[in-house]
Design a protein around this motif. Structure first.
Motif, mmCIF file in Angstrom:
data_model
loop_
_atom_site.group_PDB
_atom_site.id
_atom_site.type_symbol
_atom_site.label_atom_id
_atom_site.label_comp_id
_atom_site.label_asym_id
_atom_site.label_seq_id
_atom_site.Cartn_x
_atom_site.Cartn_y
_atom_site.Cartn_z
ATOM 1 N N ARG A 1 0.827 -1.210 0.000
ATOM 2 C CA ARG A 1 0.000 0.000 0.000
ATOM 3 C C ARG A 1 0.859 1.257 0.000
ATOM 4 N N THR A 2 2.050 1.160 0.588
ATOM 5 C CA THR A 2 3.044 2.232 0.511
ATOM 6 C C THR A 2 4.329 1.605 -0.027
ATOM 7 N N PRO A 3 5.192 2.383 -0.657
ATOM 8 C CA PRO A 3 6.427 1.804 -1.203
ATOM 9 C C PRO A 3 7.270 1.064 -0.179
ATOM 10 N N SER A 4 7.320 1.544 1.044
ATOM 11 C CA SER A 4 8.162 0.888 2.058
ATOM 12 C C SER A 4 7.558 -0.411 2.597
ATOM 13 N N ASP A 5 6.305 -0.698 2.298
ATOM 14 C CA ASP A 5 5.689 -1.956 2.745
ATOM 15 C C ASP A 5 6.460 -3.179 2.265
ATOM 16 N N ILE A 6 7.109 -3.064 1.124
ATOM 17 C CA ILE A 6 7.830 -4.192 0.557
ATOM 18 C C ILE A 6 8.979 -4.644 1.472
ATOM 19 N N LEU A 7 9.460 -3.728 2.304
ATOM 20 C CA LEU A 7 10.563 -4.061 3.212
ATOM 21 C C LEU A 7 10.136 -5.081 4.266
ATOM 22 N N LYS A 8 8.834 -5.266 4.474
ATOM 23 C CA LYS A 8 8.324 -6.253 5.437
ATOM 24 C C LYS A 8 8.633 -7.684 4.985
ATOM 25 N N LEU A 9 8.974 -7.868 3.728
ATOM 26 C CA LEU A 9 9.315 -9.196 3.217
ATOM 27 C C LEU A 9 10.732 -9.600 3.557
ATOM 28 N N ASN A 10 11.548 -8.669 3.961
ATOM 29 C CA ASN A 10 12.956 -8.913 4.236
ATOM 30 C C ASN A 10 13.162 -9.669 5.518
#
Length: 119
Positions: A110-119
């Motif tokens: 939903r926000t660009p930084s949400d993808i960092l939750k996959l790390n």
């Protein structure tokens, strides 16, 4: 759908600014990124179903309900699961955010930084 463990799968609409920003973040967590533009690359109903299972969401949850096409074509009708999958196949541009899959986890960004939750 086979997913390679070291590859991040990034389902997005290349025309959307938030999708471009999220893609930039994706490069910080994975060396190999498989970008799939949902508008130009046809995703099957089976693939959408597998993505939804990984996300733990319904097809309806992926769609931008404020979009005029959603209001005109989809809103206010009763759809079964298969019909929702067919809506995703036919109108992928209605997806509100990019989707990232990495190491058998998935997230709707939903926000660009949400993808960092996959790390």
């Amino acid at each position: 759908m086979k997913i390679h463990p070291s590859e991040l799968y990034f389902y997005h609409n290349a025309a959307q600014p938030i999708d471009k920003q999220t893609r930039a973040y994706a490069h910080s967590i994975a060396r190999f990124i498989n970008e799939i533009d949902v508008v130009s690359h046809k995703i099957t109903a089976t693939q959408w179903n597998q993505i939804l299972i990984l996300l733990g969401l319904r097809a309806k949850d992926l769609l931008n309900r404020a979009h005029p096409d959603y209001q005109r074509l989809i809103a206010g009708k009763n759809w079964d699961h298969e019909s929702w999958l067919n809506i995703l196949v036919k109108y992928p541009y209605l997806i509100k955010s990019p989707i990232a899959l990495f190491r058998r986890k998935a997230i709707l960004c939903r926000t660009p930084s949400d993808i960092l939750k996959l790390n």
